[in-house]
Motif scaffolding. Structure first.
Motif, mmCIF file in Angstrom:
data_model
loop_
_atom_site.group_PDB
_atom_site.id
_atom_site.type_symbol
_atom_site.label_atom_id
_atom_site.label_comp_id
_atom_site.label_asym_id
_atom_site.label_seq_id
_atom_site.Cartn_x
_atom_site.Cartn_y
_atom_site.Cartn_z
ATOM 1 N N ALA A 82 0.875 -1.236 -0.179
ATOM 2 C CA ALA A 82 0.028 0.079 0.026
ATOM 3 C C ALA A 82 0.916 1.148 -0.007
ATOM 4 N N GLN A 83 1.794 1.254 0.665
ATOM 5 C CA GLN A 83 2.901 2.516 0.926
ATOM 6 C C GLN A 83 3.551 2.684 -0.473
ATOM 7 N N GLN A 86 1.031 3.980 -2.936
ATOM 8 C CA GLN A 86 1.037 5.464 -2.481
ATOM 9 C C GLN A 86 2.255 6.303 -3.209
ATOM 10 N N ARG A 87 3.319 5.662 -3.115
ATOM 11 C CA ARG A 87 4.559 6.214 -3.584
ATOM 12 C C ARG A 87 4.421 6.310 -5.121
ATOM 13 N N ILE A 88 4.049 5.403 -5.766
ATOM 14 C CA ILE A 88 4.078 5.663 -7.297
ATOM 15 C C ILE A 88 3.035 6.597 -7.512
ATOM 16 N N ALA A 89 1.843 6.707 -6.844
ATOM 17 C CA ALA A 89 1.022 7.752 -7.356
ATOM 18 C C ALA A 89 1.335 8.969 -6.874
ATOM 19 N N GLN A 90 2.276 9.184 -6.099
ATOM 20 C CA GLN A 90 2.916 10.383 -5.688
ATOM 21 C C GLN A 90 3.829 10.695 -6.675
ATOM 22 N N GLU A 91 4.644 9.968 -7.325
ATOM 23 C CA GLU A 91 5.825 9.885 -8.467
ATOM 24 C C GLU A 91 4.902 10.409 -9.788
ATOM 25 N N VAL A 125 3.433 -4.341 -8.967
ATOM 26 C CA VAL A 125 2.681 -4.176 -7.797
ATOM 27 C C VAL A 125 1.560 -4.844 -8.075
ATOM 28 N N VAL A 126 0.809 -5.002 -9.224
ATOM 29 C CA VAL A 126 -0.362 -6.009 -9.642
ATOM 30 C C VAL A 126 0.177 -7.220 -9.396
ATOM 31 N N ARG A 127 1.320 -7.876 -10.011
ATOM 32 C CA ARG A 127 1.563 -9.132 -9.633
ATOM 33 C C ARG A 127 1.591 -9.491 -8.451
ATOM 34 N N THR A 128 2.423 -8.721 -7.564
ATOM 35 C CA THR A 128 2.597 -9.032 -6.190
ATOM 36 C C THR A 128 1.397 -8.794 -5.462
ATOM 37 N N LYS A 129 0.510 -8.268 -5.872
ATOM 38 C CA LYS A 129 -0.783 -8.188 -5.029
ATOM 39 C C LYS A 129 -1.536 -9.451 -5.366
ATOM 40 N N GLN A 159 11.234 -10.054 -1.151
ATOM 41 C CA GLN A 159 12.220 -9.629 -2.254
ATOM 42 C C GLN A 159 11.427 -8.906 -3.662
ATOM 43 N N GLU A 160 10.481 -9.309 -3.891
ATOM 44 C CA GLU A 160 9.643 -8.322 -5.038
ATOM 45 C C GLU A 160 9.426 -7.041 -4.317
ATOM 46 N N LEU A 161 9.038 -7.063 -3.074
ATOM 47 C CA LEU A 161 8.543 -5.486 -2.564
ATOM 48 C C LEU A 161 9.974 -4.772 -2.319
#
Length: 173
Positions: A82-83, A86-91, A125-129, A159-161
Motif C-alpha cells: 500500500a505504501q 502511494q509512492r507510485i501515485a505521488q511520483e 505491484v499488480v503481480r505482487t498483489k 524480495q519482490e517488494l
C-alpha cells in the motif's frame, strides 16, 4: 490348603484374561502374577499414549505459531505494498506536473523513461498483489510442509517488494 490347591490348579489355567476363564483361572492369574503383568502392560500403554498426545499438542502449538508469524509477515507485506502504491501515485503526479512544466525534448525523454519505469513498478505491484491474494487464504489450513512452502513464497514476496521499492526509489531520485 487353599494356597496349595490354587498352586496345584494353576497348571490347569488356560486363559490369562480376568474376564474369562472362571474361578480357577482367576486364582491362577492372581497367584501367578499374570493379572499384575496385564495391569502393568496396560499402564505402560496408557502412559505412552499420553506422551504421544503431548507431543502432538506441542506440534500443533508450533504450527499455530508459524501460521501466526506467516500471517504477520503477509500483513506487513500488504502494508508495504500500500505504501509503494502511494509512492507510485505521488511520483506519477509529480511526473505529470513536471511534464507540464518542461519544454525541452531531453526533459520529455527523461520523463518518458520515468513513466516507463513507473509503469513497470505498477505492473510489479499488480503481480505482487495477486501473489499476496493467493497466499493469504492458504494459511488457516496450512500443514507443516505447506507452511514451509508458504514461508518461502512470503520471502519471495518480500524480495519482490524490495525490488519495487528500489525501482520507485530510482525514479524518485
Amino acid at each position: 490348603m487353599v494356597i496349595l490347591w490354587a498352586t496345584a490348579s494353576s497348571g490347569c489355567a488356560t486363559n490369562p484374561d480376568p474376564h474369562q476363564g472362571g474361578f480357577i483361572n482367576g486364582l491362577a492369574g492372581l497367584g501367578g502374577g499374570v493379572y499384575q503383568n496385564r495391569v502393568d502392560t496396560r499402564t505402560a500403554q496408557y502412559h505412552n499414549e499420553l506422551q504421544t498426545g503431548d507431543q502432538l499438542k506441542s506440534e500443533v502449538a508450533a504450527l499455530e505459531i508459524e501460521r501466526a508469524q506467516l500471517n504477520s509477515s503477509l500483513e506487513q507485506a500488504q502494508q508495504r505494498l500500500a505504501q509503494l502504491e502511494q509512492r507510485i501515485a505521488q511520483e506519477q503526479a509529480a511526473l505529470a506536473n513536471q511534464r507540464r512544466q518542461q519544454q525541452a525534448a531531453v526533459a520529455a525523454a527523461a520523463a518518458q523513461a520515468r513513466q516507463a519505469r513507473l509503469a513497470q513498478a505498477q505492473a510489479q505491484v499488480v503481480r505482487t498483489k495477486r501473489q499476496l491474494t493467493t497466499l493469504r487464504p492458504r494459511i488457516p489450513t496450512a500443514t507443516a510442509p505447506t507452511v514451509a512452502t508458504l514461508k518461502q513464497q512470503s520471502q519471495a514476496l518480500q524480495q519482490e517488494l524490495n525490488a519495487i521499492d528500489e525501482l520507485v526509489g530510482v525514479i524518485a531520485g
